[in-house]
Design a protein around this motif. Sequence first.
Motif, PDB file in Angstrom:
ATOM      1  N   GLY A  46      59.934  49.028  -2.306  1.00 13.41           N
ATOM      2  CA  GLY A  46      61.374  48.537  -2.028  1.00 13.41           C
ATOM      3  C   GLY A  46      61.630  47.019  -2.102  1.00 13.41           C
ATOM      4  O   GLY A  46      62.458  46.484  -2.413  1.00 13.41           O
ATOM      5  N   ALA A  47      60.340  46.367  -1.811  1.00 13.29           N
ATOM      6  CA  ALA A  47      60.414  44.792  -1.715  1.00 13.29           C
ATOM      7  C   ALA A  47      59.025  44.200  -1.757  1.00 13.29           C
ATOM      8  O   ALA A  47      58.304  44.977  -1.389  1.00 13.29           O
ATOM      9  CB  ALA A  47      61.096  44.280  -0.477  1.00 13.29           C
ATOM     10  N   LEU A  48      59.019  42.971  -1.978  1.00 19.46           N
ATOM     11  CA  LEU A  48      57.676  42.356  -2.207  1.00 19.46           C
ATOM     12  C   LEU A  48      57.490  41.335  -0.632  1.00 19.46           C
ATOM     13  O   LEU A  48      58.292  40.989  -0.579  1.00 19.46           O
ATOM     14  CB  LEU A  48      57.478  41.461  -3.395  1.00 19.46           C
ATOM     15  CG  LEU A  48      57.538  42.331  -4.896  1.00 19.46           C
ATOM     16  CD1 LEU A  48      57.543  41.384  -5.971  1.00 19.46           C
ATOM     17  CD2 LEU A  48      56.477  43.496  -4.866  1.00 19.46           C
ATOM     18  N   VAL A  49      56.308  41.190  -0.748  1.00 14.67           N
ATOM     19  CA  VAL A  49      55.831  40.140   0.258  1.00 14.67           C
ATOM     20  C   VAL A  49      54.877  39.136  -0.217  1.00 14.67           C
ATOM     21  O   VAL A  49      53.947  39.617  -0.877  1.00 14.67           O
ATOM     22  CB  VAL A  49      55.248  40.789   1.489  1.00 14.67           C
ATOM     23  CG1 VAL A  49      54.621  39.907   2.713  1.00 14.67           C
ATOM     24  CG2 VAL A  49      56.081  41.861   2.287  1.00 14.67           C
ATOM     25  N   ASP A  67      63.912  42.620  -9.911  1.00 11.40           N
ATOM     26  CA  ASP A  67      64.859  43.492  -9.243  1.00 11.40           C
ATOM     27  C   ASP A  67      64.545  43.572  -7.690  1.00 11.40           C
ATOM     28  O   ASP A  67      65.508  43.786  -7.162  1.00 11.40           O
ATOM     29  CB  ASP A  67      64.846  44.928  -9.805  1.00 11.40           C
ATOM     30  CG  ASP A  67      65.423  45.153 -11.254  1.00 11.40           C
ATOM     31  OD1 ASP A  67      66.300  44.015 -11.665  1.00 11.40           O
ATOM     32  OD2 ASP A  67      65.034  45.899 -11.938  1.00 11.40           O
ATOM     33  N   LEU A  68      63.167  43.406  -7.387  1.00 10.30           N
ATOM     34  CA  LEU A  68      62.721  43.602  -6.185  1.00 10.30           C
ATOM     35  C   LEU A  68      62.956  42.377  -5.368  1.00 10.30           C
ATOM     36  O   LEU A  68      62.912  41.095  -5.897  1.00 10.30           O
ATOM     37  CB  LEU A  68      61.345  44.102  -5.911  1.00 10.30           C
ATOM     38  CG  LEU A  68      60.961  45.310  -6.480  1.00 10.30           C
ATOM     39  CD1 LEU A  68      59.442  45.358  -6.428  1.00 10.30           C
ATOM     40  CD2 LEU A  68      61.485  46.408  -5.725  1.00 10.30           C
ATOM     41  N   ALA A  69      63.544  42.487  -4.008  1.00 12.34           N
ATOM     42  CA  ALA A  69      63.747  41.259  -3.365  1.00 12.34           C
ATOM     43  C   ALA A  69      62.364  41.015  -2.682  1.00 12.34           C
ATOM     44  O   ALA A  69      61.459  41.717  -2.645  1.00 12.34           O
ATOM     45  CB  ALA A  69      64.497  41.716  -1.921  1.00 12.34           C
ATOM     46  N   CYS A  70      62.376  39.664  -2.040  1.00 15.09           N
ATOM     47  CA  CYS A  70      61.013  39.084  -1.937  1.00 15.09           C
ATOM     48  C   CYS A  70      61.086  38.525  -0.343  1.00 15.09           C
ATOM     49  O   CYS A  70      62.017  37.841  -0.005  1.00 15.09           O
ATOM     50  CB  CYS A  70      60.383  38.177  -2.641  1.00 15.09           C
ATOM     51  SG  CYS A  70      60.341  38.624  -4.434  1.00 15.09           S
ATOM     52  N   HIS A  71      60.257  39.001   0.406  1.00 20.34           N
ATOM     53  CA  HIS A  71      59.991  38.219   1.847  1.00 20.34           C
ATOM     54  C   HIS A  71      58.996  37.504   1.768  1.00 20.34           C
ATOM     55  O   HIS A  71      57.813  37.655   1.437  1.00 20.34           O
ATOM     56  CB  HIS A  71      59.742  39.423   2.910  1.00 20.34           C
ATOM     57  CG  HIS A  71      60.894  40.306   3.059  1.00 20.34           C
ATOM     58  ND1 HIS A  71      62.307  40.062   3.508  1.00 20.34           N
ATOM     59  CD2 HIS A  71      60.992  41.549   2.309  1.00 20.34           C
ATOM     60  CE1 HIS A  71      63.033  41.298   3.081  1.00 20.34           C
ATOM     61  NE2 HIS A  71      62.244  42.221   2.774  1.00 20.34           N
ATOM     62  N   CYS A  72      59.291  35.883   1.907  1.00 11.88           N
ATOM     63  CA  CYS A  72      58.081  34.913   1.806  1.00 11.88           C
ATOM     64  C   CYS A  72      57.882  34.207   3.089  1.00 11.88           C
ATOM     65  O   CYS A  72      58.770  34.113   4.086  1.00 11.88           O
ATOM     66  CB  CYS A  72      58.707  33.966   0.780  1.00 11.88           C
ATOM     67  SG  CYS A  72      59.000  34.734  -0.694  1.00 11.88           S
ATOM     68  N   VAL A  73      56.705  33.635   3.290  1.00 13.04           N
ATOM     69  CA  VAL A  73      56.288  32.727   4.319  1.00 13.04           C
ATOM     70  C   VAL A  73      56.472  31.079   3.973  1.00 13.04           C
ATOM     71  O   VAL A  73      56.099  30.896   2.657  1.00 13.04           O
ATOM     72  CB  VAL A  73      54.757  33.084   4.485  1.00 13.04           C
ATOM     73  CG1 VAL A  73      54.265  31.922   5.502  1.00 13.04           C
ATOM     74  CG2 VAL A  73      54.707  34.214   5.400  1.00 13.04           C
ATOM     75  N   GLY A  74      57.141  30.514   4.536  1.00  8.32           N
ATOM     76  CA  GLY A  74      57.459  29.205   4.345  1.00  8.32           C
ATOM     77  C   GLY A  74      58.263  28.731   3.140  1.00  8.32           C
ATOM     78  O   GLY A  74      58.564  29.568   2.280  1.00  8.32           O
ATOM     79  N   PRO A  75      58.821  27.437   2.991  1.00  8.25           N
ATOM     80  CA  PRO A  75      59.884  26.815   2.229  1.00  8.25           C
ATOM     81  C   PRO A  75      59.300  27.099   0.675  1.00  8.25           C
ATOM     82  O   PRO A  75      59.904  27.249  -0.242  1.00  8.25           O
ATOM     83  CB  PRO A  75      60.130  25.714   2.849  1.00  8.25           C
ATOM     84  CG  PRO A  75      59.132  25.359   3.631  1.00  8.25           C
ATOM     85  CD  PRO A  75      58.548  26.497   4.160  1.00  8.25           C
ATOM     86  N   ALA A  76      57.787  26.313   0.605  1.00  4.49           N
ATOM     87  CA  ALA A  76      57.384  26.344  -0.641  1.00  4.49           C
ATOM     88  C   ALA A  76      57.075  27.658  -1.602  1.00  4.49           C
ATOM     89  O   ALA A  76      57.572  27.755  -2.584  1.00  4.49           O
ATOM     90  CB  ALA A  76      56.050  25.590  -0.490  1.00  4.49           C
ATOM     91  N   ILE A 108      64.312  47.913   3.941  1.00  2.54           N
ATOM     92  CA  ILE A 108      64.275  49.191   2.935  1.00  2.54           C
ATOM     93  C   ILE A 108      62.780  48.926   2.378  1.00  2.54           C
ATOM     94  O   ILE A 108      62.504  47.948   1.816  1.00  2.54           O
ATOM     95  CB  ILE A 108      65.232  49.219   2.057  1.00  2.54           C
ATOM     96  CG1 ILE A 108      66.620  49.524   2.732  1.00  2.54           C
ATOM     97  CG2 ILE A 108      65.136  50.483   1.245  1.00  2.54           C
ATOM     98  CD1 ILE A 108      67.841  49.711   2.007  1.00  2.54           C
ATOM     99  N   GLY A 109      61.970  49.967   2.659  1.00  7.55           N
ATOM    100  CA  GLY A 109      60.594  49.678   2.086  1.00  7.55           C
ATOM    101  C   GLY A 109      60.183  51.040   1.371  1.00  7.55           C
ATOM    102  O   GLY A 109      61.096  51.891   0.624  1.00  7.55           O
ATOM    103  N   ALA A 130      53.260  48.724  12.934  1.00  5.19           N
ATOM    104  CA  ALA A 130      54.460  48.454  13.745  1.00  5.19           C
ATOM    105  C   ALA A 130      55.922  49.522  13.032  1.00  5.19           C
ATOM    106  O   ALA A 130      56.926  49.132  13.494  1.00  5.19           O
ATOM    107  CB  ALA A 130      55.070  47.056  13.548  1.00  5.19           C
ATOM    108  N   GLY A 131      55.615  50.321  12.164  1.00  3.67           N
ATOM    109  CA  GLY A 131      56.683  51.111  11.718  1.00  3.67           C
ATOM    110  C   GLY A 131      57.296  50.653  10.509  1.00  3.67           C
ATOM    111  O   GLY A 131      58.230  51.085   9.910  1.00  3.67           O
ATOM    112  N   VAL A 132      56.908  49.523   9.802  1.00  2.00           N
ATOM    113  CA  VAL A 132      57.097  49.056   8.612  1.00  2.00           C
ATOM    114  C   VAL A 132      56.096  49.177   7.401  1.00  2.00           C
ATOM    115  O   VAL A 132      55.272  48.522   7.297  1.00  2.00           O
ATOM    116  CB  VAL A 132      57.688  47.575   8.611  1.00  2.00           C
ATOM    117  CG1 VAL A 132      58.288  47.003   7.401  1.00  2.00           C
ATOM    118  CG2 VAL A 132      58.468  47.264   9.984  1.00  2.00           C
ATOM    119  N   PRO A 133      56.153  50.314   6.814  1.00  2.00           N
ATOM    120  CA  PRO A 133      55.206  50.788   5.749  1.00  2.00           C
ATOM    121  C   PRO A 133      54.916  49.397   4.735  1.00  2.00           C
ATOM    122  O   PRO A 133      56.096  48.890   4.090  1.00  2.00           O
ATOM    123  CB  PRO A 133      55.691  52.023   5.128  1.00  2.00           C
ATOM    124  CG  PRO A 133      56.825  52.689   6.075  1.00  2.00           C
ATOM    125  CD  PRO A 133      57.411  51.313   6.829  1.00  2.00           C
TER     126      PRO A 133
END
Length: 237
Positions: A46-49, A67-76, A108-109, A130-133
């Motif tokens: 559902g999304a990339l990390v 197409d996939l949304a991304c969840h990222c660490v840090g501004p760079a 959404i995952g 933690a319940g987030v596959p």
Amino acid sequence: MTRPRAAAERFIDGLPVAVSAQLSPIFSPLIQIRPLDVVPELAGVGALVFTSANAVAVAAENIRSRDLACHCVGPATTEAARNAGWHATQSGDNAQQLIGTLTKEKPIGPLMHLRGVHARGNVAETLSRAGVPCGEQAIYDQSLRPLNDAAVEVLAGSEPVIAPFFSPRTARQFADTANPCAPLWLIALSPAVAEPLETLPFQDMAIAGGPNSAAMGKSVEMSLKRANRVEGRPDAH
């Protein structure tokens, strides 16, 4: 600077001009990024990390769809993902903050963490518990490198050397391979990064006020001021 060259240059470019003008950067990456011969398996994801800009760069070469949304660490990392064409959101300054954000938001995952072979934080495992596959796949390796001739030369000299470290692995490689005679002004991103450096002779070691490049930049500025005052010299490496 012991980070991979692109990240090191971004860090130097992000320093205030009044600070960078007093520095003579020496680039000696202690880690080399080597893409693995793999294609990320994203069926049903559902999304990339992303927890590093290196992962973004390697993934961008192997994934056609954006197409996939991304969840990222840090501004760079977030900026790198956006520049590569993904819809990216900064979900924290470090892995722990990202885990907290995603655990609360429950996007959404399932999610897929694309990372290096050597990674900290157990992002996928912790999120899943933690319940987030969240799955994970290593898409690049970070092979260790020795200090280059320019770094060895400046460390053997008498001018003050300011050395910022962003990861425990890089700090350990420096501690294991450097033989410094120069006055060392060390900066660590966190106590875990500082620990391997404690065996070295140093003039001062500071721990950044936050787990990000902005806090590291502030620490460089403060170390430069202190080094110039103590050493009585106009600039530092």
